[in-house]
Design a protein around this motif. Structure first.
Motif, PDB file in Angstrom:
ATOM      1  N   UNK A  19      61.472  -7.865  60.056  1.00 35.18           N
ATOM      2  CA  UNK A  19      61.682  -7.349  61.400  1.00 35.18           C
ATOM      3  C   UNK A  19      60.334  -7.100  62.065  1.00 35.18           C
ATOM      4  N   UNK A  20      60.149  -7.649  63.273  1.00 32.39           N
ATOM      5  CA  UNK A  20      58.881  -7.511  63.990  1.00 32.39           C
ATOM      6  C   UNK A  20      59.165  -7.221  65.458  1.00 32.39           C
ATOM      7  N   UNK A  21      58.126  -6.832  66.192  1.00 33.36           N
ATOM      8  CA  UNK A  21      58.292  -6.690  67.633  1.00 33.36           C
ATOM      9  C   UNK A  21      58.118  -8.059  68.291  1.00 33.36           C
ATOM     10  N   UNK A  22      58.422  -8.131  69.574  1.00 31.40           N
ATOM     11  CA  UNK A  22      58.418  -9.432  70.259  1.00 31.40           C
ATOM     12  C   UNK A  22      57.020 -10.036  70.295  1.00 31.40           C
ATOM     13  N   UNK A  23      56.003  -9.250  70.552  1.00 29.17           N
ATOM     14  CA  UNK A  23      54.644  -9.788  70.614  1.00 29.17           C
ATOM     15  C   UNK A  23      54.231 -10.414  69.290  1.00 29.17           C
ATOM     16  N   UNK A  24      54.597  -9.753  68.188  1.00 26.82           N
ATOM     17  CA  UNK A  24      54.264 -10.295  66.861  1.00 26.82           C
ATOM     18  C   UNK A  24      54.989 -11.605  66.620  1.00 26.82           C
ATOM     19  N   UNK A  25      56.247 -11.660  67.011  1.00 26.27           N
ATOM     20  CA  UNK A  25      57.013 -12.902  66.839  1.00 26.27           C
ATOM     21  C   UNK A  25      56.376 -14.036  67.630  1.00 26.27           C
ATOM     22  N   UNK A  26      56.026 -13.772  68.878  1.00 26.52           N
ATOM     23  CA  UNK A  26      55.437 -14.821  69.720  1.00 26.52           C
ATOM     24  C   UNK A  26      54.137 -15.328  69.119  1.00 26.52           C
ATOM     25  N   UNK A  27      53.354 -14.444  68.536  1.00 28.04           N
ATOM     26  CA  UNK A  27      52.047 -14.831  67.994  1.00 28.04           C
ATOM     27  C   UNK A  27      52.148 -15.595  66.688  1.00 28.04           C
ATOM     28  N   UNK A  28      53.221 -15.358  65.911  1.00 31.24           N
ATOM     29  CA  UNK A  28      53.292 -15.928  64.561  1.00 31.24           C
ATOM     30  C   UNK A  28      54.217 -17.126  64.425  1.00 31.24           C
ATOM     31  N   UNK A  29      55.206 -17.261  65.302  1.00 29.68           N
ATOM     32  CA  UNK A  29      56.260 -18.249  65.072  1.00 29.68           C
ATOM     33  C   UNK A  29      55.812 -19.672  65.390  1.00 29.68           C
ATOM     34  N   UNK A  54      53.067 -17.710  77.510  1.00 33.88           N
ATOM     35  CA  UNK A  54      51.606 -17.785  77.390  1.00 33.88           C
ATOM     36  C   UNK A  54      51.104 -17.079  76.145  1.00 33.88           C
ATOM     37  N   UNK A  55      51.908 -16.153  75.612  1.00 39.15           N
ATOM     38  CA  UNK A  55      51.503 -15.398  74.421  1.00 39.15           C
ATOM     39  C   UNK A  55      52.022 -16.002  73.128  1.00 39.15           C
ATOM     40  N   UNK A  56      52.690 -17.161  73.218  1.00 39.43           N
ATOM     41  CA  UNK A  56      53.176 -17.807  72.002  1.00 39.43           C
ATOM     42  C   UNK A  56      52.033 -18.496  71.267  1.00 39.43           C
ATOM     43  N   UNK A  57      52.288 -18.793  70.016  1.00 34.96           N
ATOM     44  CA  UNK A  57      51.349 -19.572  69.211  1.00 34.96           C
ATOM     45  C   UNK A  57      51.268 -20.980  69.806  1.00 34.96           C
ATOM     46  N   UNK A  58      50.069 -21.489  70.009  1.00 32.93           N
ATOM     47  CA  UNK A  58      49.924 -22.810  70.636  1.00 32.93           C
ATOM     48  C   UNK A  58      50.606 -23.874  69.774  1.00 32.93           C
ATOM     49  N   UNK A  59      51.405 -24.717  70.428  1.00 37.58           N
ATOM     50  CA  UNK A  59      52.123 -25.758  69.709  1.00 37.58           C
ATOM     51  C   UNK A  59      53.490 -25.322  69.203  1.00 37.58           C
ATOM     52  N   UNK A  60      53.973 -24.178  69.657  1.00 40.29           N
ATOM     53  CA  UNK A  60      55.279 -23.691  69.234  1.00 40.29           C
ATOM     54  C   UNK A  60      56.378 -24.628  69.729  1.00 40.29           C
TER      55      UNK A  60
END
Length: 526
Positions: A186-196, A219-225
């Motif tokens: 379980x993570x917060x939304x920012x963590x999910x966007x950065x890691x997924x 814009x806060x997602x991991x590049x190439x998601x």
């Protein structure tokens, strides 16, 4: 009058068969215009729909007999739930009938994105052999981000874990224990966007979730998601997604749902890396049959025996629970009526307490019944669906308390009303399995059946009162059915509950108030 149900959208024939097998009259009339539907809806007690019918406030205004709307599927954004609640109409969906189908479609789109399957298929069938052009990615070892980890999301998680992916989940309702159970972090939304590496959405469309993948979030997602949405249109900013695909911030996206459907045009169409399907999440033979069966069974159970399953605007009450809880609901509703009629609109808060055998039951329907009785004292056409809405509109604070111990009775329901003057309590029990009785009224012990027209009388405990009361009623041709009396102390304040065969007029009530020692007379009706 027979129970009638309308099926207003195309649905598997098994739904109509189930209604008829259970003795419910059913009409199948898919494809009706809103005006045509409005013209006939007043004849029906139940309405079974899919996604084509829109249940608006205007339609509900014409639905004089409607008790329940059942959506064969999970999405209910085509139903005005607040308007239905205000009209006392239960709204149900079938969240489990197409869960596996929708989850499998999300996994299929994830594979299609990872290996560029639509583009490779089109290229090969065009006579090209562009083997080096379609370089995909493996799913093994990648991180899947779930936005929504409910029923469908948890199935997707299980499939992803089987593919040896890592799964992180953002869901405000996901408990740590449930996260551990389904094998996700379980993570917060920012963590999910950065890691997924892949993001898939499985959340309903609400004011809180609308645009959850906004331009800023993308814009806060991991590049190439790579992003998959088989939930509801409107969760993603489609214009922003187009720009993110063009810039390479998002490597690929697959949408089964769109903000506007049918999606005949979209800025996303033709964008490299974009895959679309026409809302196929629930489109398997198995799912179509399952949701049709479930909606027919749920509507039938509610209309025939009061069982409530998968309701969006009232507590659930299973077919197994209903026979046990129903006597308590009758008792609770009468306790609410008693409070409402005696105290009036001075109630600021309500506490519903259950103890003994009652503490083992589902308390939500009992609370709903108290509120229905209470709010019915102030408004017309109140039931368990709209009573909580009316209570909230009045700013009424509602509390539930469960006591596992037994007191003086093996089972008890107590209702405490808070007013500016203090707390007033009434309580009741069941004699046998289904015979409700009042046992306390405003801290005075009294045993009475609440039924029909009654009189609540507060008087000074003095000799001659009962005779004067009987004489006054007799002189006005009002027969006493039962008489129940309780008092705080000898010679102190006494309370009488008198069941009568006919409701006294205002003039008779005025005469009763004139009897020596009488402090208050309130006509009641149950």
């Amino acid at each position: 009058m027979s129970i009638k149900v309308l099926i207003s959208d195309k649905m598997d024939p098994r739904a109509a068969e189930i209604f008829r097998e259970r003795g419910i009259e059913v009409d199948e009339r898919p494809g009706r215009s809103p005006d045509a539907l409005k013209a006939i809806i007043g004849d029906y007690h139940g309405l079974a729909i899919r996604s084509s019918t829109t249940v608006t406030a205007d339609l509900l205004e014409a639905a004089d007999n409607l008790k329940v709307v059942g959506r064969a599927g999970i999405g209910v954004d085509n139903i005005d739930i607040p308007a239905a609640s205000a009209r006392g109409v239960v709204v149900m969906n079938t969240p489990f009938g197409n869960s596996i189908t929708t989850a499998e479609h999300a996994i299929a789109l994830m594979f299609a994105l990872a290996r560029q399957l639509p583009e490779a298929d089109a290229s090969t069938q065009a006579g090209k052999w562009e083997k080096s052009k379609f370089m995909g990615v493996e799913l093994t070892g990648k991180t899947l981000g779930l936005i929504g980890a409910g029923n469908i999301g948890s199935i997707v998680a299980a499939r992803a874990l089987g593919l040896k992916m890592k799964v992180v989940a953002f869901d405000p309702f996901l408990s740590p224990e449930r996260a551990l159970e389904i094998g996700v972090e379980k993570v917060d939304l920012d963590t999910l966007l950065a890691r997924a590496d892949f993001i898939t959405l499985h959340t309903p469309l609400t004011d809180e979730t609308r645009g959850i993948l906004s331009r800023d979030a993308l814009a806060r997602t991991k590049k190439g998601v790579r992003i998959i949405n088989c939930a509801r249109g409107g969760l993603i900013d489609e214009a922003a997604l187009k720009d993110a695909l063009d810039s390479g911030q998002v490597a690929g996206a697959a949408l089964d749902v769109f903000e506007t459907e049918p999606a005949k045009e979209s800025p996303l169409f033709g964008t490299p890396g974009f895959i679309s399907t026409p809302h196929l999440g629930a489109s398997t033979r198995e799912a179509q049959v399952n949701v049709a069966i479930q909606v027919a069974e749920q509507l039938s159970d509610y209309l025939l025996n009061g069982a409530v399953s998968n309701a969006l605007n009232m507590p659930s009450l299973t077919a197994e629970e209903a026979p046990r809880v129903r006597p308590y609901m009758g008792l609770a509703e009468n306790l609410g009526k008693l409070v409402g009629q005696v105290i009036g609109d001075r109630v600021k808060a309500i506490a519903v307490e259950v103890e003994g055998d009652a503490a083992e039951l589902n308390i939500k329907p009992i609370t709903g019944a108290v509120l229905a009785g209470l709010m019915g004292s102030y408004s017309d056409s109140v039931n368990m669906v709209n009573a909580p809405v009316l209570a909230k509109d009045r700013g009424l604070d509602v509390k539930e308390v469960r006591h596992s111990h037994e007191g003086d009775y093996h089972t008890l329901v107590r209702v405490t009303a808070t007013t500016d003057e203090g707390k007033r309590r009434v309580a009741g029990t069941l004699f046998g399995a289904d015979n409700p009785r009042l046992v306390h009224i405003f801290d005075v012990g009294i045993e009475a059946e609440l039924s029909g027209p009654m009189l609540y009388i507060v008087n000074q405990d003095t000799p001659g009162f009962i005779g004067a009361l009987g004489t006054t009623l007799g002189e006005n041709d009002i027969n006493i059915a039962t008489f129940n009396l309780g008092r705080r102390t000898v010679g102190g304040e006494a309370v009488a509950l008198v069941a009568v065969d006919s409701q006294p007029s205002k003039d008779v009530v005025k005469k009763l108030c004139a009897i020596e020692g009488v402090r208050r007379v309130v006509p009641l009706r149950f």
